[in-house]
Structures are given as C-alpha cells and as structure tokens.
Write a protein that holds these residues in place. Sequence first.
Motif, PDB file in Angstrom:
ATOM      1  N   SER A 129     -41.238  46.654 -15.655  1.00 42.99           N
ATOM      2  CA  SER A 129     -41.615  45.679 -16.728  1.00 42.99           C
ATOM      3  C   SER A 129     -39.640  45.149 -17.060  1.00 42.99           C
ATOM      4  O   SER A 129     -40.729  43.922 -17.384  1.00 42.99           O
ATOM      5  CB  SER A 129     -41.851  46.424 -17.409  1.00 42.99           C
ATOM      6  N   ARG A 146     -40.165  42.147 -14.321  1.00 39.15           N
ATOM      7  CA  ARG A 146     -40.725  41.344 -14.525  1.00 39.15           C
ATOM      8  C   ARG A 146     -40.722  40.546 -15.974  1.00 39.15           C
ATOM      9  O   ARG A 146     -41.632  39.239 -16.930  1.00 39.15           O
ATOM     10  CB  ARG A 146     -42.451  41.726 -14.541  1.00 39.15           C
ATOM     11  N   PHE A 154     -40.939  41.749 -19.622  1.00 41.38           N
ATOM     12  CA  PHE A 154     -41.500  41.930 -20.099  1.00 41.38           C
ATOM     13  C   PHE A 154     -40.891  42.114 -21.614  1.00 41.38           C
ATOM     14  O   PHE A 154     -41.452  42.032 -22.968  1.00 41.38           O
ATOM     15  CB  PHE A 154     -42.838  42.988 -20.106  1.00 41.38           C
ATOM     16  N   THR A 182     -45.084  46.042 -24.856  1.00 42.25           N
ATOM     17  CA  THR A 182     -44.393  46.448 -23.839  1.00 42.25           C
ATOM     18  C   THR A 182     -44.561  47.537 -24.177  1.00 42.25           C
ATOM     19  O   THR A 182     -44.791  48.145 -23.541  1.00 42.25           O
ATOM     20  CB  THR A 182     -42.998  45.880 -23.659  1.00 42.25           C
ATOM     21  N   LYS A 242     -46.748  50.195 -21.846  1.00 39.25           N
ATOM     22  CA  LYS A 242     -46.091  51.367 -20.929  1.00 39.25           C
ATOM     23  C   LYS A 242     -47.693  52.512 -21.005  1.00 39.25           C
ATOM     24  O   LYS A 242     -47.276  53.543 -20.213  1.00 39.25           O
ATOM     25  CB  LYS A 242     -44.835  51.628 -21.753  1.00 39.25           C
TER      26      LYS A 242
END
Length: 142
Positions: free
Chosen positions: A43, A46, A48, A54, A58
């Motif tokens: 994450s 990328r 996020f 988020t 997750k």
Amino acid sequence: MKKLLVLILIVALAIFMVLTCPDKKAHKKAMMKAVTEYIDEESDERGFGKNILTDIGKGVVRSAASAAIDMKLKVDNYYLFNTTHINMNGEKKLLSVGLLGKVITFDKEMLREALEKGDKATEDTDKETKKKKKKDKQEDDE
C-alpha cells in the motif's frame, strides 16, 4: 562414561525439541505477521496513503488472508520440527518451518511470488469456469 553422557544429551535435546515444537496457531500467527508486512509495504509503494479507506481495505485483505490460511494451511509434524505448506496449482509450496518454539517464515519476495501465483491460478480457474458455463449454455440452447 562419555558415550553415556553424549547419549543422555542427545535424548534430552530430542525431548526438548519435541516439547517446544510450535503448533499450527503459531505458524498462522507468523504467516499473518508476514502478510500484514506485505500488505503495508504494497500500500505504501502504490501510494495509497494513510486514510480510513486504506485501513478498511487492509482489514478486508487481512481477514481474507486469515480465512484462506485457516482453510489451506497444512502442518507436517516431524516431532523434532514441523513445516507448513499450502497447495497451489497442484504444487506443494513450503511456507514456514517450526523449530524450538520459533517459526521461520520465508522472505516477503517468496510470499509475493506465492500470492501472485495464487492470483494467476484464481484467474485461470475463473476463465475455465466461464468457458465451461458458456459451453454448457450452448449445449442447453441446442
């Protein structure tokens, strides 16, 4: 006398290893730690960011991973140590080794590879299922 002492030490070590061999719960905990680290790194890579969506994402991925590990994780007990594996694409994939109360999981790159192969296998299975449904529908139409 030395031979007897060596034999006693070997037997004592074997008994200690048997008594400290980790159970499936310890293996699952170690695997979930590795999965959590992997999810956090992915994450971050990328981009996020840290926000409620988020965190929810997750949590969903962790729950799915936990359920998959519960269902698919197999423990092979060799008394002095044990190993865990998962079957992917008809192949037995070694995930961790338990010895002396510790669980050693493999590095994140191996986990990444296993997860990517698992995703590909899921995609392939989905494609096969769609082809079969299409074929069955065509046969029904005839």
